[in-house]
Design a protein around this motif. Structure first.
Motif, PDB file in Angstrom:
ATOM      1  N   MET A   1      -2.120  38.686  32.206  1.00 20.98           N
ATOM      2  CA  MET A   1      -2.239  37.626  31.232  1.00 20.98           C
ATOM      3  C   MET A   1      -1.989  36.297  31.940  1.00 20.98           C
ATOM      4  SD  MET A   1       0.393  36.997  28.016  1.00 20.98           S
ATOM      5  CE  MET A   1       0.426  38.726  27.722  1.00 20.98           C
ATOM      6  N   ASP A   2      -2.859  35.316  31.663  1.00 20.12           N
ATOM      7  CA  ASP A   2      -2.676  34.041  32.353  1.00 20.12           C
ATOM      8  C   ASP A   2      -1.514  33.250  31.755  1.00 20.12           C
ATOM      9  OD1 ASP A   2      -3.585  32.624  30.118  1.00 20.12           O
ATOM     10  OD2 ASP A   2      -5.482  32.040  31.021  1.00 20.12           O
ATOM     11  N   SER A   3      -1.083  32.242  32.485  1.00 17.89           N
ATOM     12  CA  SER A   3       0.112  31.490  32.102  1.00 17.89           C
ATOM     13  C   SER A   3      -0.041  30.766  30.764  1.00 17.89           C
ATOM     14  CB  SER A   3       0.469  30.475  33.183  1.00 17.89           C
ATOM     15  OG  SER A   3       0.926  31.151  34.323  1.00 17.89           O
ATOM     16  N   ALA A   4      -1.233  30.246  30.484  1.00 13.24           N
ATOM     17  CA  ALA A   4      -1.435  29.514  29.231  1.00 13.24           C
ATOM     18  C   ALA A   4      -1.266  30.442  28.027  1.00 13.24           C
ATOM     19  CB  ALA A   4      -2.814  28.857  29.212  1.00 13.24           C
ATOM     20  N   VAL A   5      -1.813  31.633  28.116  1.00 13.38           N
ATOM     21  CA  VAL A   5      -1.690  32.605  27.016  1.00 13.38           C
ATOM     22  C   VAL A   5      -0.234  33.043  26.869  1.00 13.38           C
ATOM     23  CG1 VAL A   5      -2.361  34.922  26.235  1.00 13.38           C
ATOM     24  CG2 VAL A   5      -4.087  33.379  27.190  1.00 13.38           C
ATOM     25  N   ALA A   6       0.409  33.344  27.988  1.00 10.95           N
ATOM     26  CA  ALA A   6       1.811  33.771  27.956  1.00 10.95           C
ATOM     27  C   ALA A   6       2.689  32.658  27.383  1.00 10.95           C
ATOM     28  CB  ALA A   6       2.276  34.148  29.362  1.00 10.95           C
ATOM     29  N   ARG A   7       2.407  31.433  27.774  1.00 14.56           N
ATOM     30  CA  ARG A   7       3.180  30.283  27.260  1.00 14.56           C
ATOM     31  C   ARG A   7       3.028  30.174  25.738  1.00 14.56           C
ATOM     32  NH1 ARG A   7       5.419  25.390  28.671  1.00 14.56           N
ATOM     33  NH2 ARG A   7       4.873  23.631  27.335  1.00 14.56           N
ATOM     34  N   GLU A   8       1.803  30.310  25.251  1.00 14.39           N
ATOM     35  CA  GLU A   8       1.576  30.223  23.805  1.00 14.39           C
ATOM     36  C   GLU A   8       2.281  31.365  23.064  1.00 14.39           C
ATOM     37  OE1 GLU A   8       0.107  27.653  21.953  1.00 14.39           O
ATOM     38  OE2 GLU A   8       0.414  26.765  23.934  1.00 14.39           O
ATOM     39  N   ARG A   9       2.267  32.545  23.638  1.00 12.53           N
ATOM     40  CA  ARG A   9       2.971  33.671  23.005  1.00 12.53           C
ATOM     41  C   ARG A   9       4.471  33.412  22.944  1.00 12.53           C
ATOM     42  NH1 ARG A   9       0.541  39.235  25.310  1.00 12.53           N
ATOM     43  NH2 ARG A   9       2.448  39.989  24.312  1.00 12.53           N
ATOM     44  N   ALA A  10       5.007  32.877  24.020  1.00 16.86           N
ATOM     45  CA  ALA A  10       6.436  32.561  24.040  1.00 16.86           C
ATOM     46  C   ALA A  10       6.757  31.478  23.012  1.00 16.86           C
ATOM     47  CB  ALA A  10       6.861  32.110  25.443  1.00 16.86           C
ATOM     48  N   LEU A  11       5.920  30.456  22.949  1.00 13.72           N
ATOM     49  CA  LEU A  11       6.154  29.373  21.997  1.00 13.72           C
ATOM     50  C   LEU A  11       5.973  29.821  20.552  1.00 13.72           C
ATOM     51  CD1 LEU A  11       4.578  26.383  23.944  1.00 13.72           C
ATOM     52  CD2 LEU A  11       6.992  26.667  23.310  1.00 13.72           C
ATOM     53  N   ASP A  12       4.998  30.693  20.319  1.00 17.28           N
ATOM     54  CA  ASP A  12       4.816  31.228  18.953  1.00 17.28           C
ATOM     55  C   ASP A  12       6.072  31.977  18.512  1.00 17.28           C
ATOM     56  OD1 ASP A  12       2.223  30.222  18.821  1.00 17.28           O
ATOM     57  OD2 ASP A  12       1.271  32.157  19.255  1.00 17.28           O
ATOM     58  N   ALA A  13       6.579  32.815  19.388  1.00 15.25           N
ATOM     59  CA  ALA A  13       7.787  33.591  19.061  1.00 15.25           C
ATOM     60  C   ALA A  13       8.988  32.665  18.892  1.00 15.25           C
ATOM     61  CB  ALA A  13       8.054  34.627  20.154  1.00 15.25           C
ATOM     62  N   ALA A  14       9.127  31.705  19.801  1.00 15.12           N
ATOM     63  CA  ALA A  14      10.256  30.770  19.734  1.00 15.12           C
ATOM     64  C   ALA A  14      10.201  29.969  18.434  1.00 15.12           C
ATOM     65  CB  ALA A  14      10.237  29.831  20.937  1.00 15.12           C
ATOM     66  N   GLU A  15       9.027  29.496  18.080  1.00 12.22           N
ATOM     67  CA  GLU A  15       8.917  28.702  16.857  1.00 12.22           C
ATOM     68  C   GLU A  15       9.297  29.524  15.634  1.00 12.22           C
ATOM     69  OE1 GLU A  15       6.013  25.616  14.536  1.00 12.22           O
ATOM     70  OE2 GLU A  15       5.336  26.479  16.421  1.00 12.22           O
ATOM     71  N   ARG A  16       8.779  30.714  15.552  1.00 17.03           N
ATOM     72  CA  ARG A  16       9.104  31.592  14.416  1.00 17.03           C
ATOM     73  C   ARG A  16      10.608  31.812  14.312  1.00 17.03           C
ATOM     74  NH1 ARG A  16       5.238  34.622  15.970  1.00 17.03           N
ATOM     75  NH2 ARG A  16       6.512  36.193  16.967  1.00 17.03           N
ATOM     76  N   LEU A  17      11.220  32.134  15.423  1.00 16.21           N
ATOM     77  CA  LEU A  17      12.644  32.464  15.426  1.00 16.21           C
ATOM     78  C   LEU A  17      13.536  31.223  15.331  1.00 16.21           C
ATOM     79  CD1 LEU A  17      12.516  35.298  18.091  1.00 16.21           C
ATOM     80  CD2 LEU A  17      12.993  35.571  15.652  1.00 16.21           C
ATOM     81  N   PHE A  18      13.241  30.196  16.117  1.00 21.76           N
ATOM     82  CA  PHE A  18      14.076  28.984  16.083  1.00 21.76           C
ATOM     83  C   PHE A  18      14.009  28.319  14.713  1.00 21.76           C
ATOM     84  CE2 PHE A  18      13.502  28.083  20.935  1.00 21.76           C
ATOM     85  CZ  PHE A  18      14.440  29.048  21.240  1.00 21.76           C
TER      86      PHE A  18
END
Length: 186
Positions: A1-18
């Motif tokens: 998985m490229d960095s842009a996709v991984a970054r978006e997945r991390a941010l999606d999860a962070a936003e939901r949880l934070f």
């Protein structure tokens, strides 16, 4: 998985949880689990939790201000555009999972200990205030209306976040209408 996709997945999860639970109550391991990324990959993208929090606030800022501007742009009459801010807030307050203003929440948790968070919160609020000021100027109204209109919107956000009600948006809209009427009559 490229960095842009991984970054978006991390941010999606962070936003939901934070946004849903608060920044301090969520650990990086929970972000890892919610994103499907390995902890190593998550830390490659965001070496510190502070960096993830700041990226979450930056991304949310761009999206929030973009959605607001798109809604307001749907109205041609300049005075109506000012009131459309409060209409948009009411719709936002009604969204499932609404927990108030993400920047106010983050500042309450971390503003005293994280200069990066405090800077992002200040920048977001200043950008919103400037946006309200542009709407006031476009309507040919006195600049002195900018601060009270901004404070009405901010107060509505705080009150809606605490009360869980959309009513503060309508109440603030009515107060804004009264201010606009008084300014036009003067």
């Amino acid at each position: 998985m490229d960095s842009a996709v991984a970054r978006e997945r991390a941010l999606d999860a962070a936003e939901r949880l934070f946004y849903g639970r608060g920044v301090q109550s969520v650990g990086m391991d929970e972000i890892r689990g919610a994103s499907g990324l390995s902890l190593k990959r998550l830390y490659q993208l965001f070496p510190a939790k502070d960096q993830l929090v700041e990226a979450y606030l930056d991304r949310r800022d761009a999206r929030w201000r973009g959605r607001l501007a798109a809604h307001v742009a749907g109205h041609e009459e300049p005075r109506r555009r000012i009131l459309a801010v409060f209409d948009w807030l009411e719709g936002w307050f009604a969204e499932p999972g609404f927990r108030g203003c993400a920047w106010i929440n983050a500042y309450g948790e971390l503003g005293a200990v994280s200069e990066g968070v405090a800077e992002r919160v200040r920048a977001h609020k200043e950008a919103f205030r400037e946006y309200v000021g542009r709407l006031v100027a476009d309507a040919g109204l006195p600049d002195a209306l900018t601060a009270p209109l901004f404070l009405l919107a901010e107060g509505a956000m705080v009150t809606a976040g605490i009360s869980g009600s959309t009513a503060p948006a309508a109440e603030a809209r009515e107060a804004a209408r009264l201010l606009l009427d008084a300014a036009q009559a003067a």
